[in-house]
Scaffold this motif. Structure first.
Motif, PDB file in Angstrom:
ATOM      1  N   SER A  80      42.677  81.444  73.630  1.00  0.00           N
ATOM      2  CA  SER A  80      41.504  82.475  73.656  1.00  0.00           C
ATOM      3  C   SER A  80      42.749  83.320  73.290  1.00  0.00           C
ATOM      4  CB  SER A  80      41.252  82.954  74.971  1.00  0.00           C
ATOM      5  OG  SER A  80      41.756  83.525  76.007  1.00  0.00           O
ATOM      6  N   ALA A 135      35.852  80.848  75.786  1.00  0.00           N
ATOM      7  CA  ALA A 135      35.124  81.190  76.452  1.00  0.00           C
ATOM      8  C   ALA A 135      35.150  81.324  77.603  1.00  0.00           C
ATOM      9  CB  ALA A 135      33.314  81.677  75.797  1.00  0.00           C
ATOM     10  N   THR A 136      34.913  80.188  77.769  1.00  0.00           N
ATOM     11  CA  THR A 136      34.637  78.772  78.601  1.00  0.00           C
ATOM     12  C   THR A 136      36.344  78.850  79.333  1.00  0.00           C
ATOM     13  OG1 THR A 136      32.734  77.317  78.027  1.00  0.00           O
ATOM     14  CG2 THR A 136      34.450  76.145  79.701  1.00  0.00           C
ATOM     15  N   LEU A 139      36.890  81.950  81.211  1.00  0.00           N
ATOM     16  CA  LEU A 139      36.393  82.079  82.301  1.00  0.00           C
ATOM     17  C   LEU A 139      36.941  81.287  83.362  1.00  0.00           C
ATOM     18  CD1 LEU A 139      32.327  82.672  81.680  1.00  0.00           C
ATOM     19  CD2 LEU A 139      33.618  84.212  82.403  1.00  0.00           C
ATOM     20  N   VAL A 161      31.868  93.288  79.270  1.00  0.00           N
ATOM     21  CA  VAL A 161      33.293  92.134  78.259  1.00  0.00           C
ATOM     22  C   VAL A 161      33.230  93.059  76.996  1.00  0.00           C
ATOM     23  CG1 VAL A 161      33.519  89.616  77.342  1.00  0.00           C
ATOM     24  CG2 VAL A 161      32.375  89.578  79.910  1.00  0.00           C
ATOM     25  N   THR A 174      31.105  84.597  76.525  1.00  0.00           N
ATOM     26  CA  THR A 174      32.012  85.180  77.499  1.00  0.00           C
ATOM     27  C   THR A 174      30.566  85.928  78.547  1.00  0.00           C
ATOM     28  OG1 THR A 174      34.493  84.667  76.953  1.00  0.00           O
ATOM     29  CG2 THR A 174      33.459  85.809  79.201  1.00  0.00           C
TER      30      THR A 174
END
Length: 226
Positions: A80, A135-136, A139, A161, A174
């Motif tokens: 990311s 995003a996965t 998190l 966010v 996200t």
């Protein structure tokens, strides 16, 4: 035959000229000219979150709220863009700020280009595959941290966010993921998850954008080519 070909060429040239003229003179305000003006309450939070978004570009943050504390800054994540996590006691917020496209980061280009058309369905729509993966991953890395901070803060706190450019796309997805799994991130109500993004890329289909208008607020200055 030659006359008909000439007429066809003229029509084609006129059509291309009209398209080029409209494209070159189009401004972002054309899209929103019929929209009502934002109220003060709608806009009041935007400048503050712009500062948080800028803060993701360096651990040496711009001047933030006196009650905002940097909890973590990650400068070189593998999957990311760089990001920072803040807590703000005054506003009762956990802020995750995601950096925009880094021109020297090859990972960001791979992330941006990882989007075969129609390859990633999500909740009845389509999303950008690379941004969803980022995003996965984000998190998965920070979900426990967010949940812990939310529990420490209490039920009045919210998870916000923010992001700019490429980071705005990651931030938007996200927030969408968090809104679909509230308990995992220490939230009890959907309104505890918010997202403020600046100059976002196209990262989700229209149906999803409409569905999450209560979660995501995007800011675009005039036209955006993203």
């Amino acid at each position: 035959m030659s006359a008909s070909c000439g007429a066809l060429e003229c029509m084609l040239c006129l059509g291309c000229t009209r398209w080029a003229w409209r494209r070159c003179t189009f401004a972002g305000s054309n899209d929103s000219e019929s929209w009502p003006l934002a109220t003060l309450s709608d806009f009041s939070a935007i400048p503050r979150f712009i500062l948080f978004s800028l803060s993701s570009y360096s651990s040496a943050s711009p001047e933030l709220s006196s009650t905002a504390t940097l909890y973590k800054y990650v400068s070189s994540p593998p999957f990311s863009p760089p990001y920072a996590i803040y807590t703000d006691q005054s506003y009762k917020e956990i802020i995750l700020a995601v950096q925009g496209l880094g021109l020297s980061r090859k990972e960001d280009y791979r992330l941006l280009l990882d989007n075969p058309p129609g390859s990633q369905m999500f909740k009845g729509g389509f999303v950008h595959r690379g941004l969803l993966r980022a995003a996965t991953w984000l998190l998965e890395q920070e979900g426990d941290t967010v949940r812990q901070l939310m529990h420490e803060g209490g039920k009045q706190w919210r998870f916000v966010v923010v992001g700019h450019s490429l980071g705005a796309g990651v931030a938007a997805l996200t927030a969408v993921l968090a809104a679909n799994d509230l308990g995992r991130y220490g939230c009890e109500r959907r309104e505890q998850v918010r997202c403020f993004i600046m100059a976002p890329p196209r990262c989700m289909s229209l149906s999803l954008a409409v569905e999450y208008t209560d979660v995501i607020s995007s800011v675009i200055l005039q036209a955006s080519l993203a």
